[in-house]
Design a protein around this motif. Structure first.
Motif, PDB file in Angstrom:
ATOM      1  N   ASN A 268       0.860  -1.187   0.000  1.00  0.00           N
ATOM      2  CA  ASN A 268       0.000   0.000   0.000  1.00  0.00           C
ATOM      3  C   ASN A 268       0.897   1.238   0.000  1.00  0.00           C
ATOM      4  OD1 ASN A 268      -1.662   2.207   0.744  1.00  0.00           O
ATOM      5  ND2 ASN A 268      -3.087   0.847   1.798  1.00  0.00           N
ATOM      6  N   ARG A 269       1.121   1.806  -1.171  1.00  0.00           N
ATOM      7  CA  ARG A 269       2.101   2.876  -1.304  1.00  0.00           C
ATOM      8  C   ARG A 269       1.759   4.121  -0.486  1.00  0.00           C
ATOM      9  NH1 ARG A 269       3.645   4.095  -7.310  1.00  0.00           N
ATOM     10  NH2 ARG A 269       4.186   1.884  -7.145  1.00  0.00           N
ATOM     11  N   PRO A 270       0.517   4.633  -0.525  1.00  0.00           N
ATOM     12  CA  PRO A 270       0.213   5.801   0.307  1.00  0.00           C
ATOM     13  C   PRO A 270       0.444   5.529   1.789  1.00  0.00           C
ATOM     14  CG  PRO A 270      -1.522   5.428  -1.302  1.00  0.00           C
ATOM     15  CD  PRO A 270      -0.630   4.238  -1.354  1.00  0.00           C
ATOM     16  N   PHE A 271       0.094   4.323   2.240  1.00  0.00           N
ATOM     17  CA  PHE A 271       0.282   3.975   3.646  1.00  0.00           C
ATOM     18  C   PHE A 271       1.761   3.957   4.006  1.00  0.00           C
ATOM     19  CE2 PHE A 271       0.833   0.923   7.099  1.00  0.00           C
ATOM     20  CZ  PHE A 271      -0.054   1.436   8.036  1.00  0.00           C
ATOM     21  N   LEU A 272       2.603   3.406   3.139  1.00  0.00           N
ATOM     22  CA  LEU A 272       4.035   3.367   3.418  1.00  0.00           C
ATOM     23  C   LEU A 272       4.640   4.765   3.452  1.00  0.00           C
ATOM     24  CD1 LEU A 272       5.206   0.293   1.308  1.00  0.00           C
ATOM     25  CD2 LEU A 272       4.836   0.423   3.773  1.00  0.00           C
ATOM     26  N   VAL A 273       4.188   5.631   2.550  1.00  0.00           N
ATOM     27  CA  VAL A 273       4.672   7.020   2.562  1.00  0.00           C
ATOM     28  C   VAL A 273       4.288   7.699   3.870  1.00  0.00           C
ATOM     29  CG1 VAL A 273       4.426   9.288   1.490  1.00  0.00           C
ATOM     30  CG2 VAL A 273       4.718   7.253   0.053  1.00  0.00           C
ATOM     31  N   ALA A 274       3.030   7.519   4.286  1.00  0.00           N
ATOM     32  CA  ALA A 274       2.578   8.104   5.549  1.00  0.00           C
ATOM     33  C   ALA A 274       3.366   7.522   6.725  1.00  0.00           C
ATOM     34  CB  ALA A 274       1.088   7.862   5.735  1.00  0.00           C
ATOM     35  N   THR A 275       3.714   6.240   6.636  1.00  0.00           N
ATOM     36  CA  THR A 275       4.491   5.602   7.702  1.00  0.00           C
ATOM     37  C   THR A 275       5.865   6.237   7.832  1.00  0.00           C
ATOM     38  OG1 THR A 275       3.327   3.494   7.436  1.00  0.00           O
ATOM     39  CG2 THR A 275       5.504   3.413   8.457  1.00  0.00           C
ATOM     40  N   VAL A 276       6.521   6.490   6.694  1.00  0.00           N
ATOM     41  CA  VAL A 276       7.853   7.111   6.725  1.00  0.00           C
ATOM     42  C   VAL A 276       7.765   8.538   7.253  1.00  0.00           C
ATOM     43  CG1 VAL A 276       9.775   7.894   5.304  1.00  0.00           C
ATOM     44  CG2 VAL A 276       8.739   5.654   4.880  1.00  0.00           C
TER      45      VAL A 276
ATOM     46  N   SER B 241      -0.506   4.818  -6.986  1.00  0.00           N
ATOM     47  CA  SER B 241      -0.626   3.465  -6.469  1.00  0.00           C
ATOM     48  C   SER B 241      -1.575   2.642  -7.336  1.00  0.00           C
ATOM     49  CB  SER B 241      -1.155   3.499  -5.028  1.00  0.00           C
ATOM     50  OG  SER B 241      -1.293   2.199  -4.512  1.00  0.00           O
ATOM     51  N   PRO B 242      -1.196   1.419  -7.700  1.00  0.00           N
ATOM     52  CA  PRO B 242      -2.089   0.566  -8.499  1.00  0.00           C
ATOM     53  C   PRO B 242      -3.319   0.197  -7.700  1.00  0.00           C
ATOM     54  CG  PRO B 242      -0.199  -0.706  -7.726  1.00  0.00           C
ATOM     55  CD  PRO B 242       0.074   0.727  -7.380  1.00  0.00           C
ATOM     56  N   ARG B 243      -4.474   0.196  -8.317  1.00  0.00           N
ATOM     57  CA  ARG B 243      -5.736  -0.130  -7.652  1.00  0.00           C
ATOM     58  C   ARG B 243      -6.082  -1.572  -7.926  1.00  0.00           C
ATOM     59  NH1 ARG B 243      -6.239   3.613  -3.859  1.00  0.00           N
ATOM     60  NH2 ARG B 243      -5.995   5.720  -4.697  1.00  0.00           N
TER      61      ARG B 243
END
Length: 426
Positions: A234-242, A424-426
């Motif tokens: 989950n790319r948005p989630f990983l960005v928010a995590t960083v 992010s791919p859906r």
């Protein structure tokens, strides 16, 4: 009974601020969630974190004065435990998704009681390392196995309910610290052991309270298996995590950098250390729920992260300015700096809670929480080193560099997470 009602049949649970007013309810009753799972989970949190306040306040003294370990060995043991905890949190979240958060959370509390008891039989370094790693694993597994319960029983806004639980946590830890302070004043082996026993009892009490939560329906005993680690895709989630992991470093300011800065680099009275910590704790306990009320989407979380970066930047610049003025002026500047910094802390916490739920899949909340807390834990682990080099070694320039870092990361949060979502791919 109301406490064992099935929330799926009763509809979404109301958040603490959403329940209907009860005729004749007193002021204190209105501070509680409505009777049911939310109140049970809040009570369990209160019991557990009161015990945490007992132990966190006195643990270093127990390790050095009762077990008899040198400070350096204690530091090594706690560092090893922190590393183990990073992995344990992710594993516990996955277990909670697979086997059920309620039973996982109860299991974590039971293990916590057992491992804490083991400290009573530790007398040398290597057993201390082993027990420190086990208790650190429990500490990390607790929130990642609890977050699915927050999602399940938190109604339409689980982040707001988690903010309420955070306020409960701050209050309970503070009460535990007060009780621990009385025992520390006695400065005897019996007093320190009694605090350790109190922490063990709190684990058991929390497990007993959690049994009052409704369990899943029979057909839901096992959640549907998700293919692999979906959170890592989950790319948005990983960005928010960083982003959150970098922002997380600011939590070392009031507990590590600021006390040393006040004592070693300013002319402020030494009691200023206690004053600013008390102000920070009181503001967080009293305002966390209010700060989170209007953060109901990831877009709102991005705005709050921007605000948090600005407030943290301003607070840190004021802390740097406390080096130079007279004692009383320095003390006033530090109090003002702490107040502004704490507003940034509140906004960051509200945004972080929304990201951790709003970008996560409900069916894999434990897994997502484990990944998210891995980022936060990495930031927490790096913070003392970063603060030591930039603030305590560089002085004023270090404060300013750190302030700009938080400002830039906060400003980047909303557009970067949105960009990751579009790609992010859906």
């Amino acid at each position: 009974m109301a406490l064992t009602e099935n929330v799926d049949r009763a509809g979404p649970a109301a958040g603490p601020a959403e329940r209907p007013e009860r005729r004749g309810a007193g002021r204190w009753a209105r501070l509680l969630p409505a009777p049911g799972p939310q109140r049970v989970l809040a009570a369990a949190t209160l019991v557990n974190t009161f015990g945490s306040g007992l132990f966190v306040t006195s643990s270093a003294l127990y390790f050095t004065r009762v077990i008899g370990l040198p400070t350096a060995q204690v530091a090594v043991g706690l560092t090893a435990g922190g590393i183990v905890g990073l992995v344990a949190g992710m594993a516990a979240g996955r277990v909670a998704d697979r086997w059920g958060a309620r039973r996982t959370q109860i299991g974590v509390m039971v293990l916590g009681a057992f491992f804490m008891t083991c400290y009573l039989f530790v007398h040398t370094f290597w057993p201390f390392i082993a027990v420190a790693c086990l208790t650190a694993a429990v500490h990390s597994a607790n929130p990642t196995s609890r977050d699915p319960l927050v999602r399940q029983f938190g109604g339409e806004r689980p982040a707001a309910y988690r903010a309420y639980l955070q306020a409960v946590t701050n209050l309970a830890v503070g009460l535990g610290a007060v009780v621990a302070g009385a025992a520390i004043q006695a400065n005897s082996r019996e007093a320190y052991v009694s605090l350790l026993v109190g922490r063990t009892v709190a684990f058991v009490g929390c497990a007993l309270v959690l049994t009052r939560l409704p369990g899943p329906a029979r057909s839901e005993d096992r959640a549907p298996e998700k293919p692999g680690w979906v959170a890592l895709r989950n790319r948005p989630f990983l960005v928010a995590t960083v982003i959150n992991g970098v922002m997380e470093m600011h939590y070392a300011v009031p507990t590590f950098a600021l006390p040393l800065w006040i004592v070693d680099h300013t002319d402020a009275p030494r009691w200023t250390v206690s004053a600013v910590l008390l102000l920070n704790t009181a503001m967080v306990a009293g305002l966390q729920v209010i700060a989170g009320r209007s953060v109901s989407s990831t877009e709102a979380a991005g705005r709050r992260m921007l605000w948090a970066g600005g407030a943290l930047c301003t607070g840190l610049v004021l802390m740097a300015a406390a080096d130079g003025p007279t004692a009383w002026v320095s003390a006033l500047v530090l109090v003002a700096a702490t107040a502004v910094y704490t507003v940034g802390e509140l906004w960051h916490a509200a945004a972080s809670m929304e990201y951790s739920f709003g970008l996560a899949s409900a069916e894999a909340q434990g897994q997502y929480s484990g990944v998210y807390r891995l980022g936060a834990g990495t930031g927490d682990a790096l913070a003392p080193t970063v603060m030591g080099v930039m603030v305590l070694s560089w002085g004023r320039p270090g404060w300013l560099v750190l302030a700009v870092l938080f400002l830039l990361v906060g400003a980047a949060s909303r557009p970067v997470v949105a960009l990751a979502g579009r790609r992010s791919p859906r």
